[in-house]
Every structure is written in C-alpha cells, then in structure tokens.
Design a protein around this motif. Structure first.
Motif, PDB file in Angstrom:
ATOM      1  N   ARG A  33       0.831  -1.193   0.000  1.00 29.29           N
ATOM      2  CA  ARG A  33       0.000   0.000   0.000  1.00 29.29           C
ATOM      3  C   ARG A  33       0.874   1.254   0.000  1.00 29.29           C
ATOM      4  N   THR A  34       0.293   2.366  -0.422  1.00 27.94           N
ATOM      5  CA  THR A  34       1.025   3.631  -0.527  1.00 27.94           C
ATOM      6  C   THR A  34       0.196   4.741   0.101  1.00 27.94           C
ATOM      7  N   THR A  35       0.794   5.913   0.224  1.00 24.54           N
ATOM      8  CA  THR A  35       0.075   7.070   0.750  1.00 24.54           C
ATOM      9  C   THR A  35      -1.090   7.426  -0.157  1.00 24.54           C
ATOM     10  N   GLU A  36      -0.888   7.253  -1.471  1.00 27.70           N
ATOM     11  CA  GLU A  36      -1.941   7.587  -2.431  1.00 27.70           C
ATOM     12  C   GLU A  36      -3.087   6.577  -2.379  1.00 27.70           C
ATOM     13  N   VAL A  37      -2.785   5.345  -2.038  1.00 24.03           N
ATOM     14  CA  VAL A  37      -3.808   4.290  -1.962  1.00 24.03           C
ATOM     15  C   VAL A  37      -3.706   3.639  -0.577  1.00 24.03           C
ATOM     16  N   PRO A  38      -4.161   4.350   0.473  1.00 21.16           N
ATOM     17  CA  PRO A  38      -3.977   3.839   1.837  1.00 21.16           C
ATOM     18  C   PRO A  38      -4.783   2.583   2.142  1.00 21.16           C
ATOM     19  N   ALA A  39      -5.856   2.339   1.396  1.00 21.95           N
ATOM     20  CA  ALA A  39      -6.683   1.161   1.646  1.00 21.95           C
ATOM     21  C   ALA A  39      -6.281  -0.025   0.767  1.00 21.95           C
ATOM     22  N   PHE A  40      -5.159   0.095   0.046  1.00 25.38           N
ATOM     23  CA  PHE A  40      -4.744  -0.990  -0.837  1.00 25.38           C
ATOM     24  C   PHE A  40      -4.747  -2.320  -0.081  1.00 25.38           C
ATOM     25  N   PRO A  41      -5.296  -3.371  -0.689  1.00 30.67           N
ATOM     26  CA  PRO A  41      -5.702  -3.525  -2.082  1.00 30.67           C
ATOM     27  C   PRO A  41      -7.152  -3.158  -2.381  1.00 30.67           C
ATOM     28  N   PHE A  42      -7.873  -2.643  -1.363  1.00 27.34           N
ATOM     29  CA  PHE A  42      -9.243  -2.223  -1.624  1.00 27.34           C
ATOM     30  C   PHE A  42      -9.234  -0.943  -2.452  1.00 27.34           C
ATOM     31  N   ARG A  43     -10.205  -0.797  -3.340  1.00 24.99           N
ATOM     32  CA  ARG A  43     -10.190   0.335  -4.258  1.00 24.99           C
ATOM     33  C   ARG A  43     -11.610   0.771  -4.601  1.00 24.99           C
ATOM     34  N   PRO A  44     -11.754   1.976  -5.172  1.00 31.90           N
ATOM     35  CA  PRO A  44     -13.066   2.443  -5.629  1.00 31.90           C
ATOM     36  C   PRO A  44     -13.588   1.561  -6.763  1.00 31.90           C
ATOM     37  N   PRO A  45     -14.874   1.699  -7.122  1.00 30.32           N
ATOM     38  CA  PRO A  45     -15.430   0.914  -8.225  1.00 30.32           C
ATOM     39  C   PRO A  45     -14.650   1.106  -9.514  1.00 30.32           C
ATOM     40  N   PHE A  46     -14.725   0.103 -10.403  1.00 34.57           N
ATOM     41  CA  PHE A  46     -13.960   0.107 -11.645  1.00 34.57           C
ATOM     42  C   PHE A  46     -14.104   1.400 -12.435  1.00 34.57           C
ATOM     43  N   LYS A  47     -15.320   1.909 -12.590  1.00 27.10           N
ATOM     44  CA  LYS A  47     -15.559   3.049 -13.478  1.00 27.10           C
ATOM     45  C   LYS A  47     -15.254   4.390 -12.832  1.00 27.10           C
ATOM     46  N   ALA A  48     -14.871   4.370 -11.584  1.00 24.41           N
ATOM     47  CA  ALA A  48     -14.567   5.618 -10.895  1.00 24.41           C
ATOM     48  C   ALA A  48     -13.229   6.180 -11.377  1.00 24.41           C
ATOM     49  N   ASP A  49     -13.024   7.447 -11.133  1.00 28.79           N
ATOM     50  CA  ASP A  49     -11.749   8.093 -11.409  1.00 28.79           C
ATOM     51  C   ASP A  49     -10.665   7.310 -10.660  1.00 28.79           C
ATOM     52  N   PRO A  50      -9.642   6.803 -11.372  1.00 28.68           N
ATOM     53  CA  PRO A  50      -8.620   5.985 -10.707  1.00 28.68           C
ATOM     54  C   PRO A  50      -7.870   6.724  -9.608  1.00 28.68           C
ATOM     55  N   GLN A  51      -7.919   8.057  -9.626  1.00 30.32           N
ATOM     56  CA  GLN A  51      -7.246   8.832  -8.588  1.00 30.32           C
ATOM     57  C   GLN A  51      -8.124   9.031  -7.350  1.00 30.32           C
ATOM     58  N   ARG A  52      -9.411   8.687  -7.468  1.00 29.44           N
ATOM     59  CA  ARG A  52     -10.324   8.880  -6.351  1.00 29.44           C
ATOM     60  C   ARG A  52     -10.086   7.826  -5.282  1.00 29.44           C
ATOM     61  N   ARG A  53     -10.120   8.248  -4.036  1.00 28.96           N
ATOM     62  CA  ARG A  53      -9.941   7.314  -2.934  1.00 28.96           C
ATOM     63  C   ARG A  53     -11.254   6.631  -2.600  1.00 28.96           C
ATOM     64  N   LEU A  54     -11.154   5.476  -1.993  1.00 28.90           N
ATOM     65  CA  LEU A  54     -12.318   4.721  -1.551  1.00 28.90           C
ATOM     66  C   LEU A  54     -13.093   5.543  -0.529  1.00 28.90           C
ATOM     67  N   THR A  55     -14.415   5.504  -0.586  1.00 30.35           N
ATOM     68  CA  THR A  55     -15.261   6.242   0.354  1.00 30.35           C
ATOM     69  C   THR A  55     -16.122   5.261   1.150  1.00 30.35           C
ATOM     70  N   PRO A  56     -16.669   5.694   2.289  1.00 21.47           N
ATOM     71  CA  PRO A  56     -17.594   4.825   3.012  1.00 21.47           C
ATOM     72  C   PRO A  56     -18.773   4.379   2.146  1.00 21.47           C
ATOM     73  N   ALA A  57     -19.269   5.258   1.283  1.00 23.43           N
ATOM     74  CA  ALA A  57     -20.385   4.894   0.403  1.00 23.43           C
ATOM     75  C   ALA A  57     -19.994   3.754  -0.533  1.00 23.43           C
ATOM     76  N   ASP A  58     -18.750   3.763  -1.036  1.00 27.59           N
ATOM     77  CA  ASP A  58     -18.278   2.663  -1.885  1.00 27.59           C
ATOM     78  C   ASP A  58     -18.367   1.342  -1.137  1.00 27.59           C
ATOM     79  N   VAL A  59     -17.974   1.372   0.133  1.00 32.91           N
ATOM     80  CA  VAL A  59     -18.006   0.158   0.948  1.00 32.91           C
ATOM     81  C   VAL A  59     -19.440  -0.342   1.074  1.00 32.91           C
ATOM     82  N   GLY A  60     -20.338   0.544   1.452  1.00 34.95           N
ATOM     83  CA  GLY A  60     -21.716   0.152   1.673  1.00 34.95           C
ATOM     84  C   GLY A  60     -22.419  -0.352   0.427  1.00 34.95           C
ATOM     85  N   GLN A  61     -22.102   0.231  -0.711  1.00 34.40           N
ATOM     86  CA  GLN A  61     -22.766  -0.149  -1.957  1.00 34.40           C
ATOM     87  C   GLN A  61     -22.372  -1.546  -2.422  1.00 34.40           C
ATOM     88  N   ARG A  62     -21.252  -2.061  -1.950  1.00 31.78           N
ATOM     89  CA  ARG A  62     -20.779  -3.356  -2.451  1.00 31.78           C
ATOM     90  C   ARG A  62     -20.926  -4.497  -1.457  1.00 31.78           C
TER      91      ARG A  62
END
Length: 201
Positions: free
Chosen positions: A67-96
């Motif tokens: 994991r890195t500072t840019e991707v602190p939740a690695f290997p968890f990530r935002p949805p595929f179609k999201a901006d790759p620079q966007r960090r994971l959000t609580p809403a992302d977690v709940g939706q999946r």
C-alpha cells in the motif's frame, strides 16, 4: 491443530483460528472499533489501517507492504468506473456489501481459506468439517451474540440472506485490485471485523 471451543473467544483461541485457517491464503484479517452508527466509515478505517485492533489481537495482512500514501486502503479500491485517482469512500463500501445470515457467514469464513471462495478449499485441512466449523464459530464469537454479517460474495445468493455453496459458480462485487476478492464484514455494537481473501495476480 486441536479444535477450539466455539464459545471461547479469548485471544489465544481466536488468533490460533485465524492463523490456522488463513495462513496459506493471501489474506487480510483485521478488526477495528465501531465508532459510528454508519459503520461503513469504520470499515474503511480498518481497510486504511488507521485504527488498531481494540483488544490488541493479531490479525493477518499479506498486502501491507504494497500500500502507498496515495492508496492507503490498498488492495481495496473504488469501483472500476470511478476516477482511478479517487480514494475509496464509506459509500463505496456500503454499496458493495449485502447482509447474510450467520450460518452463511460461518461457511463463508471456511470458503475464504483460499481463492475461489468454495468449500472445496477445505480439502487441504486434516480436521473434519465440524472441527473447522468450530474454528469459524470461534472467530464469530469474538463479536458477541448481536452482530450482523455482510459480504461482497453472491454464491447462489438468495433473497433471504443465505449463500448457496453448492452453486456451480460463484460471483462477487469487486473491491480489490486483484483478479478476484471475497470477504466478510462482521459488525457488532463495538467492533467491525474484516476477513478477506484475494487471488494474487
């Protein structure tokens, strides 16, 4: 390993069950405090490793070095179609995640012992299914009697919150950078526990 008493969720038995079930898988097992009614944010804090285990118990983190500072939740990530620079959000977690019953959660903990999310993974163990099921119950016993279970897996998913592990194939809502990932979130009044397995690519 000797079977553990599922009613005894002490540190020794819980950590022993974690190690025995998941040490040969590519796994992430961690628990954090539940601080909000909206527990999705608490799950994200565990994914980002910003909170310690409330009891100081040891989990597993086979992905920590990647994991890195840019991707602190690695290997968890935002949805595929999201901006790759966007960090994971609580809403992302709940939706999946979707809620499942306790019996399905017990079997899922066993299916997560290797990639592919199948009870066929248990062939590598010398213990009986009943003994392994006792270990899964020990893992859940840590979270008390009043907890809910949530997963990104849809193994023959039914509307009543059960998973059919006899299904010919399994599906999931991706939450990681790897080819396949499957996990369980256990939510009690005071803790959130994550049990996740990845197929490394």
């Amino acid at each position: 390993m000797q079977a553990v008493d599922p009613s005894a969720a002490d540190r020794t038995s819980w950590e022993a069950a974690v190690r025995h079930l998941y040490e040969d898988a590519f796994s992430f097992v961690a628990t954090g405090p539940r601080t909000q009614k909206d527990w999705w944010a608490d799950v994200l804090a565990v994914m980002e490793r910003t909170v310690p285990d409330p009891r100081g118990w040891a989990g597993l983190d086979d992905t920590a070095g990647r994991r890195t500072t840019e991707v602190p939740a690695f290997p968890f990530r935002p949805p595929f179609k999201a901006d790759p620079q966007r960090r994971l959000t609580p809403a992302d977690v709940g939706q999946r995640l979707r809620e499942i019953d306790r019996a399905s959660a017990e079997n899922l903990l066993l299916a997560l012992t290797d990639g592919g999310c199948t009870l066929g993974n248990l062939r590598r163990f010398t213990e009986s299914f009943e003994e392994l099921q006792g270990m899964a119950r020990t893992l859940l016993a840590r979270y008390g009697d009043a907890f809910t279970c949530h997963t990104n897996v849809s193994v023959g998913a039914r509307r009543d919150g059960t998973l059919d592990f006899g299904a010919s194939h399994w599906g999931y809502t991706p939450m990681a950078f790897y080819g396949e990932d499957a996990g369980l979130v256990v939510v009690s009044d005071t803790e959130v526990g994550l049990f996740w397995t990845f197929d490394d690519i």
